[in-house]
Design a protein around this motif. Structure first.
Motif, PDB file in Angstrom:
ATOM      1  N   VAL A   1       0.930  -1.340   0.174  1.00  0.00           N
ATOM      2  CA  VAL A   1       0.010   0.138   0.060  1.00  0.00           C
ATOM      3  C   VAL A   1       0.893   1.316   0.017  1.00  0.00           C
ATOM      4  CG1 VAL A   1      -1.753   1.226   1.224  1.00  0.00           C
ATOM      5  CG2 VAL A   1      -1.872  -1.099   1.203  1.00  0.00           C
ATOM      6  N   LEU A   2       2.154   1.236   0.578  1.00  0.00           N
ATOM      7  CA  LEU A   2       2.641   2.322   0.725  1.00  0.00           C
ATOM      8  C   LEU A   2       3.560   2.493  -0.602  1.00  0.00           C
ATOM      9  CD1 LEU A   2       4.527   1.521   4.099  1.00  0.00           C
ATOM     10  CD2 LEU A   2       2.584   3.013   3.687  1.00  0.00           C
ATOM     11  N   THR A   3       3.595   1.863  -1.513  1.00  0.00           N
ATOM     12  CA  THR A   3       4.564   2.042  -2.675  1.00  0.00           C
ATOM     13  C   THR A   3       3.506   1.928  -3.998  1.00  0.00           C
ATOM     14  OG1 THR A   3       4.860  -0.274  -2.916  1.00  0.00           O
ATOM     15  CG2 THR A   3       6.489   1.089  -1.874  1.00  0.00           C
ATOM     16  N   GLU A   4       2.217   1.481  -4.002  1.00  0.00           N
ATOM     17  CA  GLU A   4       1.523   1.562  -5.046  1.00  0.00           C
ATOM     18  C   GLU A   4       1.002   2.996  -5.333  1.00  0.00           C
ATOM     19  OE1 GLU A   4      -1.777  -1.160  -3.709  1.00  0.00           O
ATOM     20  OE2 GLU A   4      -0.652  -3.003  -3.906  1.00  0.00           O
ATOM     21  N   ARG A   5       0.844   3.184  -6.677  1.00  0.00           N
ATOM     22  CA  ARG A   5       0.385   4.267  -7.063  1.00  0.00           C
ATOM     23  C   ARG A   5      -1.013   4.487  -6.757  1.00  0.00           C
ATOM     24  NH1 ARG A   5       1.515   5.271 -13.060  1.00  0.00           N
ATOM     25  NH2 ARG A   5       1.175   7.341 -12.414  1.00  0.00           N
ATOM     26  N   GLU A   6      -1.541   5.807  -6.659  1.00  0.00           N
ATOM     27  CA  GLU A   6      -2.923   6.367  -6.614  1.00  0.00           C
ATOM     28  C   GLU A   6      -3.519   5.825  -5.188  1.00  0.00           C
ATOM     29  OE1 GLU A   6      -5.081   6.215 -10.227  1.00  0.00           O
ATOM     30  OE2 GLU A   6      -3.159   6.933 -11.434  1.00  0.00           O
ATOM     31  N   ARG A   7      -2.864   5.427  -4.235  1.00  0.00           N
ATOM     32  CA  ARG A   7      -3.353   4.981  -3.114  1.00  0.00           C
ATOM     33  C   ARG A   7      -3.693   6.122  -2.455  1.00  0.00           C
ATOM     34  NH1 ARG A   7      -5.135   0.040  -1.081  1.00  0.00           N
ATOM     35  NH2 ARG A   7      -4.070  -1.604  -2.173  1.00  0.00           N
ATOM     36  N   PRO A   8      -4.916   6.432  -1.766  1.00  0.00           N
ATOM     37  CA  PRO A   8      -5.228   7.735  -0.845  1.00  0.00           C
ATOM     38  C   PRO A   8      -4.576   7.917   0.346  1.00  0.00           C
ATOM     39  CG  PRO A   8      -7.096   5.947  -0.764  1.00  0.00           C
ATOM     40  CD  PRO A   8      -6.167   5.496  -1.643  1.00  0.00           C
TER      41      PRO A   8
ATOM     42  N   ALA B   1      -1.774   1.866   6.644  1.00  0.00           N
ATOM     43  CA  ALA B   1      -0.875   0.786   6.516  1.00  0.00           C
ATOM     44  C   ALA B   1       0.440   0.967   7.193  1.00  0.00           C
ATOM     45  CB  ALA B   1      -0.582   0.575   4.876  1.00  0.00           C
ATOM     46  N   ALA B   2       1.055   2.308   7.173  1.00  0.00           N
ATOM     47  CA  ALA B   2       2.412   2.573   7.666  1.00  0.00           C
ATOM     48  C   ALA B   2       2.279   2.587   9.101  1.00  0.00           C
ATOM     49  CB  ALA B   2       2.580   4.473   7.399  1.00  0.00           C
ATOM     50  N   PHE B   3       0.996   3.198   9.743  1.00  0.00           N
ATOM     51  CA  PHE B   3       0.780   3.017  11.284  1.00  0.00           C
ATOM     52  C   PHE B   3       0.651   1.327  11.668  1.00  0.00           C
ATOM     53  CE2 PHE B   3      -1.934   2.458  15.132  1.00  0.00           C
ATOM     54  CZ  PHE B   3      -1.128   3.542  15.692  1.00  0.00           C
TER      55      PHE B   3
ATOM     56  N   CYS C   1       3.857   0.074  14.035  1.00  0.00           N
ATOM     57  CA  CYS C   1       3.604  -0.451  15.297  1.00  0.00           C
ATOM     58  C   CYS C   1       3.804  -1.849  15.630  1.00  0.00           C
ATOM     59  CB  CYS C   1       2.051  -0.398  15.648  1.00  0.00           C
ATOM     60  SG  CYS C   1       1.603   1.354  15.970  1.00  0.00           S
ATOM     61  N   ALA C   2       4.078  -2.696  14.482  1.00  0.00           N
ATOM     62  CA  ALA C   2       4.459  -4.071  14.278  1.00  0.00           C
ATOM     63  C   ALA C   2       6.063  -4.214  14.234  1.00  0.00           C
ATOM     64  CB  ALA C   2       3.873  -4.655  13.286  1.00  0.00           C
ATOM     65  N   GLY C   3       6.778  -3.053  14.214  1.00  0.00           N
ATOM     66  CA  GLY C   3       8.143  -3.170  14.209  1.00  0.00           C
ATOM     67  C   GLY C   3       8.856  -3.224  12.753  1.00  0.00           C
ATOM     68  N   ASP C   4       7.958  -3.072  11.699  1.00  0.00           N
ATOM     69  CA  ASP C   4       8.431  -3.228  10.305  1.00  0.00           C
ATOM     70  C   ASP C   4       9.024  -1.877   9.789  1.00  0.00           C
ATOM     71  OD1 ASP C   4       8.667  -3.645   7.373  1.00  0.00           O
ATOM     72  OD2 ASP C   4       7.136  -5.395   7.824  1.00  0.00           O
ATOM     73  N   ARG C   5      10.318  -1.661   9.509  1.00  0.00           N
ATOM     74  CA  ARG C   5      11.113  -0.667   8.921  1.00  0.00           C
ATOM     75  C   ARG C   5      10.446  -0.208   7.557  1.00  0.00           C
ATOM     76  NH1 ARG C   5      17.074  -1.463  11.770  1.00  0.00           N
ATOM     77  NH2 ARG C   5      16.227  -1.134  14.065  1.00  0.00           N
ATOM     78  N   ARG C   6       9.709  -1.037   6.933  1.00  0.00           N
ATOM     79  CA  ARG C   6       9.284  -0.523   5.567  1.00  0.00           C
ATOM     80  C   ARG C   6       8.648   0.874   5.905  1.00  0.00           C
ATOM     81  NH1 ARG C   6       7.479  -6.012   3.179  1.00  0.00           N
ATOM     82  NH2 ARG C   6       6.910  -6.283   5.110  1.00  0.00           N
ATOM     83  N   ALA C   7       7.879   0.992   7.147  1.00  0.00           N
ATOM     84  CA  ALA C   7       7.123   2.160   7.256  1.00  0.00           C
ATOM     85  C   ALA C   7       7.734   3.340   7.655  1.00  0.00           C
ATOM     86  CB  ALA C   7       6.243   1.799   8.477  1.00  0.00           C
ATOM     87  N   PHE C   8       9.106   3.230   7.801  1.00  0.00           N
ATOM     88  CA  PHE C   8       9.832   4.439   8.328  1.00  0.00           C
ATOM     89  C   PHE C   8       9.554   5.815   7.377  1.00  0.00           C
ATOM     90  CE2 PHE C   8      13.420   7.165   8.433  1.00  0.00           C
ATOM     91  CZ  PHE C   8      13.576   7.498   9.762  1.00  0.00           C
ATOM     92  N   GLU C   9       9.668   5.803   6.253  1.00  0.00           N
ATOM     93  CA  GLU C   9       9.703   7.015   5.583  1.00  0.00           C
ATOM     94  C   GLU C   9       8.490   7.513   5.301  1.00  0.00           C
ATOM     95  OE1 GLU C   9      11.373   3.973   4.357  1.00  0.00           O
ATOM     96  OE2 GLU C   9      13.442   4.934   4.128  1.00  0.00           O
ATOM     97  N   SER C  10       7.231   6.629   5.354  1.00  0.00           N
ATOM     98  CA  SER C  10       5.950   6.991   5.290  1.00  0.00           C
ATOM     99  C   SER C  10       5.701   7.862   6.501  1.00  0.00           C
ATOM    100  CB  SER C  10       4.807   5.995   5.049  1.00  0.00           C
ATOM    101  OG  SER C  10       5.180   5.384   3.685  1.00  0.00           O
TER     102      SER C  10
END
Length: 189
Positions: free
Chosen positions: A37-44, A51-53, A57-66
């Motif tokens: 969801v963080l990388t797909e185009r045209e997501r609101p 998704a980032a939250f 909260c789960a400790g997944d660093r892919r959320a950092f930039e968002s």
């Protein structure tokens, strides 16, 4: 569902208009699905925030930039959620990012949550960043007294003796006097 997620879900439900996509993002345990969801185009924005939250909260660093982008958003509620998730994420880049956001004079109107996050993180970057922000807020006529107050309170909580001088300089400012006196008592104890 914890209180922070419940609050976020309630706020985003109206923005998302409910629906199956919203419900799916709220309950899925598939981190790859959330990360997509963080990388797909045209997501609101609401979908990216949810998704980032959840990833943060789960400790997944892919959320950092968002989450860092959301921490600097004009909507304070988005900033609160991002700060909470960044704190739980535990990414070593977070203190430096929060310090950069807090000390960015062009975005000072949005510095309150980065300042509070720096206090919670208690990182080596925290006190120097808060001292820099507070020093700038003590100029005559500065309208960002809430940011200054958060700095004073944060410096008192951090207990870094290097902050005593700038906290002392906050004493004459009526909106900061009580907090500065309390912070100084901690710093000089």
């Amino acid at each position: 569902m914890d209180e922070e997620l419940r609050s976020l879900a309630d706020r985003l439900r109206d923005e998302a208009g409910g629906g199956p996509v919203y419900e799916r993002l709220l309950v899925t345990t598939d981190r790859d699905e959330l990360a997509a969801v963080l990388t797909e185009r045209e997501r609101p924005l609401w979908a990216r925030e949810l998704a980032a939250f959840r990833l943060g909260c789960a400790g997944d660093r892919r959320a950092f930039e968002s989450l860092v982008l959301l921490l600097n958003h004009r909507d304070p509620e988005r900033c609160v959620s991002a700060a909470h998730a960044l704190f739980l994420l535990g990414d070593p880049r977070t203190p430096r990012a929060a310090a950069a956001l807090a000390t960015n004079e062009l975005r000072v109107a949005y510095a309150l949550l980065p300042v509070r996050l720096l206090t919670r993180l208690r990182a080596p970057e925290s006190a120097p960043a808060l001292m820099t922000v507070l020093r700038r807020r003590l100029t005559a006529g500065d309208p960002h007294w809430r940011v200054a107050l958060a700095c004073v309170e944060g410096l008192g909580a951090l207990g870094d003796a290097r902050a005593a001088e700038v906290v002392r300089a906050a004493l004459p400012h009526p909106r900061l006097t009580a907090a500065a006196a309390a912070a100084l008592a901690r710093l000089e104890a």
